[in-house]
Design an enzyme around this catalytic site. Sequence first.
Site, PDB file in Angstrom:
ATOM      1  N   GLY A   9     -47.326 -44.426 -40.990  1.00 43.24           N
ATOM      2  CA  GLY A   9     -46.829 -43.247 -40.478  1.00 43.24           C
ATOM      3  C   GLY A   9     -45.168 -43.110 -40.773  1.00 43.24           C
ATOM      4  O   GLY A   9     -44.209 -42.787 -40.210  1.00 43.24           O
ATOM      5  N   ALA A  10     -45.025 -43.088 -42.318  1.00 43.76           N
ATOM      6  CA  ALA A  10     -43.775 -43.055 -42.696  1.00 43.76           C
ATOM      7  C   ALA A  10     -43.193 -41.699 -42.976  1.00 43.76           C
ATOM      8  O   ALA A  10     -42.288 -41.501 -43.275  1.00 43.76           O
ATOM      9  CB  ALA A  10     -43.612 -44.097 -44.040  1.00 43.76           C
ATOM     10  N   TYR A 151     -54.668 -41.135 -24.144  1.00 41.51           N
ATOM     11  CA  TYR A 151     -53.303 -41.382 -25.054  1.00 41.51           C
ATOM     12  C   TYR A 151     -52.669 -42.792 -24.145  1.00 41.51           C
ATOM     13  O   TYR A 151     -52.450 -43.619 -25.028  1.00 41.51           O
ATOM     14  CB  TYR A 151     -52.139 -40.345 -24.874  1.00 41.51           C
ATOM     15  CG  TYR A 151     -50.897 -40.871 -25.927  1.00 41.51           C
ATOM     16  CD1 TYR A 151     -51.103 -41.174 -27.119  1.00 41.51           C
ATOM     17  CD2 TYR A 151     -49.909 -41.030 -25.030  1.00 41.51           C
ATOM     18  CE1 TYR A 151     -49.940 -41.620 -27.742  1.00 41.51           C
ATOM     19  CE2 TYR A 151     -48.667 -41.469 -25.825  1.00 41.51           C
ATOM     20  CZ  TYR A 151     -48.802 -41.784 -27.127  1.00 41.51           C
ATOM     21  OH  TYR A 151     -47.830 -42.239 -27.860  1.00 41.51           O
ATOM     22  N   PRO A 181     -41.223 -47.217 -26.930  1.00 39.67           N
ATOM     23  CA  PRO A 181     -40.118 -46.068 -26.558  1.00 39.67           C
ATOM     24  C   PRO A 181     -40.777 -45.022 -25.639  1.00 39.67           C
ATOM     25  O   PRO A 181     -41.964 -44.644 -25.351  1.00 39.67           O
ATOM     26  CB  PRO A 181     -40.013 -45.365 -27.861  1.00 39.67           C
ATOM     27  CG  PRO A 181     -40.800 -45.962 -28.980  1.00 39.67           C
ATOM     28  CD  PRO A 181     -41.818 -46.923 -28.267  1.00 39.67           C
ATOM     29  N   LEU A 183     -39.627 -41.233 -24.300  1.00 36.96           N
ATOM     30  CA  LEU A 183     -39.378 -39.784 -25.070  1.00 36.96           C
ATOM     31  C   LEU A 183     -38.379 -39.649 -26.342  1.00 36.96           C
ATOM     32  O   LEU A 183     -37.310 -39.837 -26.119  1.00 36.96           O
ATOM     33  CB  LEU A 183     -39.090 -38.573 -23.984  1.00 36.96           C
ATOM     34  CG  LEU A 183     -39.927 -38.193 -22.864  1.00 36.96           C
ATOM     35  CD1 LEU A 183     -39.313 -37.663 -21.652  1.00 36.96           C
ATOM     36  CD2 LEU A 183     -41.068 -37.482 -23.172  1.00 36.96           C
ATOM     37  N   THR A 186     -39.694 -36.075 -32.048  1.00 36.26           N
ATOM     38  CA  THR A 186     -40.073 -36.026 -33.439  1.00 36.26           C
ATOM     39  C   THR A 186     -41.265 -34.945 -33.582  1.00 36.26           C
ATOM     40  O   THR A 186     -41.464 -33.922 -32.735  1.00 36.26           O
ATOM     41  CB  THR A 186     -40.872 -37.169 -33.449  1.00 36.26           C
ATOM     42  OG1 THR A 186     -41.954 -37.324 -32.768  1.00 36.26           O
ATOM     43  CG2 THR A 186     -39.886 -38.554 -33.456  1.00 36.26           C
TER      44      THR A 186
HETATM   45  P1  NDP Z   1     -44.784 -38.169 -35.623  1.00 35.95           P
HETATM   46  O1  NDP Z   1     -45.903 -37.168 -35.396  1.00 35.95           O
HETATM   47  O2  NDP Z   1     -43.549 -37.616 -36.116  1.00 35.95           O
HETATM   48  O3  NDP Z   1     -45.357 -39.082 -36.789  1.00 35.95           O
HETATM   49  C1  NDP Z   1     -46.532 -39.847 -36.772  1.00 35.95           C
HETATM   50  C2  NDP Z   1     -46.823 -40.324 -38.198  1.00 35.95           C
HETATM   51  O4  NDP Z   1     -48.242 -40.978 -38.065  1.00 35.95           O
HETATM   52  C3  NDP Z   1     -46.780 -39.379 -39.377  1.00 35.95           C
HETATM   53  O5  NDP Z   1     -46.131 -40.038 -40.298  1.00 35.95           O
HETATM   54  C4  NDP Z   1     -48.422 -39.197 -39.652  1.00 35.95           C
HETATM   55  O6  NDP Z   1     -48.395 -39.180 -40.868  1.00 35.95           O
HETATM   56  C5  NDP Z   1     -48.790 -40.626 -39.222  1.00 35.95           C
HETATM   57  N1  NDP Z   1     -50.398 -40.363 -38.780  1.00 35.95           N
HETATM   58  C6  NDP Z   1     -50.959 -39.448 -37.842  1.00 35.95           C
HETATM   59  N2  NDP Z   1     -52.264 -39.930 -38.021  1.00 35.95           N
HETATM   60  C7  NDP Z   1     -52.587 -40.497 -38.941  1.00 35.95           C
HETATM   61  C8  NDP Z   1     -53.642 -40.860 -39.511  1.00 35.95           C
HETATM   62  N3  NDP Z   1     -54.944 -40.730 -39.144  1.00 35.95           N
HETATM   63  N4  NDP Z   1     -53.492 -41.787 -40.848  1.00 35.95           N
HETATM   64  C9  NDP Z   1     -52.302 -42.296 -41.239  1.00 35.95           C
HETATM   65  N5  NDP Z   1     -51.378 -41.828 -40.777  1.00 35.95           N
HETATM   66  C10 NDP Z   1     -51.200 -40.820 -39.768  1.00 35.95           C
HETATM   67  O7  NDP Z   1     -44.697 -38.997 -34.295  1.00 35.95           O
HETATM   68  P2  NDP Z   1     -43.694 -40.222 -33.918  1.00 35.95           P
HETATM   69  O8  NDP Z   1     -42.785 -40.740 -34.867  1.00 35.95           O
HETATM   70  O9  NDP Z   1     -43.159 -39.974 -32.726  1.00 35.95           O
HETATM   71  O10 NDP Z   1     -44.626 -41.326 -33.641  1.00 35.95           O
HETATM   72  C11 NDP Z   1     -44.871 -42.622 -34.384  1.00 35.95           C
HETATM   73  C12 NDP Z   1     -45.530 -43.637 -33.495  1.00 35.95           C
HETATM   74  O11 NDP Z   1     -44.486 -43.641 -32.201  1.00 35.95           O
HETATM   75  C13 NDP Z   1     -46.689 -43.119 -32.672  1.00 35.95           C
HETATM   76  O12 NDP Z   1     -47.526 -44.432 -32.620  1.00 35.95           O
HETATM   77  C14 NDP Z   1     -46.491 -42.559 -31.473  1.00 35.95           C
HETATM   78  O13 NDP Z   1     -47.530 -42.827 -30.580  1.00 35.95           O
HETATM   79  C15 NDP Z   1     -45.431 -43.362 -31.134  1.00 35.95           C
HETATM   80  N6  NDP Z   1     -44.489 -43.031 -29.855  1.00 35.95           N
HETATM   81  C16 NDP Z   1     -43.897 -41.860 -29.978  1.00 35.95           C
HETATM   82  C17 NDP Z   1     -42.916 -41.427 -28.979  1.00 35.95           C
HETATM   83  C18 NDP Z   1     -42.304 -40.067 -28.782  1.00 35.95           C
HETATM   84  O14 NDP Z   1     -42.089 -39.571 -28.001  1.00 35.95           O
HETATM   85  N7  NDP Z   1     -42.297 -39.267 -30.103  1.00 35.95           N
HETATM   86  C19 NDP Z   1     -42.880 -42.313 -27.786  1.00 35.95           C
HETATM   87  C20 NDP Z   1     -43.492 -43.623 -27.678  1.00 35.95           C
HETATM   88  C21 NDP Z   1     -44.340 -44.097 -28.936  1.00 35.95           C
HETATM   89  P3  NDP Z   1     -49.546 -38.290 -41.752  1.00 35.95           P
HETATM   90  O15 NDP Z   1     -49.554 -36.975 -40.842  1.00 35.95           O
HETATM   91  O16 NDP Z   1     -48.705 -37.773 -43.027  1.00 35.95           O
HETATM   92  O17 NDP Z   1     -50.670 -39.107 -41.969  1.00 35.95           O
HETATM   93  C1  8X3 Z   2     -44.809 -41.068 -26.244  1.00 37.19           C
HETATM   94  C2  8X3 Z   2     -44.080 -40.841 -25.080  1.00 37.19           C
HETATM   95  O1  8X3 Z   2     -44.183 -40.056 -22.591  1.00 37.19           O
HETATM   96  O2  8X3 Z   2     -45.137 -38.543 -24.397  1.00 37.19           O
HETATM   97  O3  8X3 Z   2     -45.607 -42.188 -26.343  1.00 37.19           O
HETATM   98  O4  8X3 Z   2     -46.236 -40.196 -23.862  1.00 37.19           O
HETATM   99  S1  8X3 Z   2     -45.020 -40.036 -23.774  1.00 37.19           S
END
Ligand code: NDP
Ligand code: 8X3
Length: 250
Positions: A9-10, A151, A181, A183, A186
Amino acid sequence: MTKTAFITGATSGIGKSTAILFAQNGIDLVLCGRRQDRLDDLKEELGKEVQVHTLNFDIRNKDSVREAVDSLPKEFAEIDILINNAGNAHGMDTIQEGSIDDWDAMLDINVKGLLYVSKAVIPQMIARKSGHIINIGSTAGKEVYPKGNVYCASKHAVDAINQGMRIDFNGTGVRVGAVNPGLVETEFSNVRFKGDEDRADKVYKGFQPLKPEDIADIIHFVVTRPYHVNIADLVVMPTAQASSTIVDKN
Ligand code: NDP
Ligand code: 8X3
């Protein structure tokens, strides 16, 4: 010695910010995602600072995961740091109204995808008695909130897998820990609400959410502790957030 990090997920959010910070700190990178244009841009940009290899695969497909990891050139094959970050929420509905496709997506990506990547990367860490895995969980893995059901289940599973890895890796030399984390602004909510930008923006309105750079900073701190220090489980929220449902919005 230069380390190599494998980040799932880079292409966006937390994973992308972590890639940028790691590059600034001289860590070579294997960057994964499905959006090739973004992978190409990252390779071009971060490749000026460190060695970068990109892998395009859907984490849901175990054969693709295995082929991608097996395809790594020799200079990237020894992975020191695995950031299990790829994941998203899909939809936000009660169980009775929820979509089975959304449930499949969350469990297949956030749980099974994390396991597929780990399974492919772990053996060389165990063989070298060295390595560090960071599982990106969530506050949603520590509590359940209304309409968060599946989720939250997926992130509770990440919490359990993180604990299980730590138990199973004991004595192997491989460290594992979770960063959970609250909220973070992103593309997370854009994905959750299927491109409804107004709805996504509202999630982060009226308070200062975390930035993906804040989480990258913490991940970098975790992976740069001395070998005898393992940060096992870390929760981080915006100051305005007390729990999944209590956020001080003005
Ligand atoms: P983004 O949507 O910005 O990034 C998600 C990343 O995951 C993208 O790079 C995407 O790449 C990749 N991804 C999603 N589905 C797939 C797939 N099927 N195969 C390969 N890659 C995949 O979200 P965040 O940066 O916020 O999320 C990153 C992590 O942090 C997640 O695990 C999320 O649950 C977690 N998180 C996020 C929070 C928030 O509030 N934002 C809080 C707590 C945790 P691509 O689409 O190019 O494949
Ligand atoms: C992402 C944080 O509160 O949207 O994991 O579920 S929340």
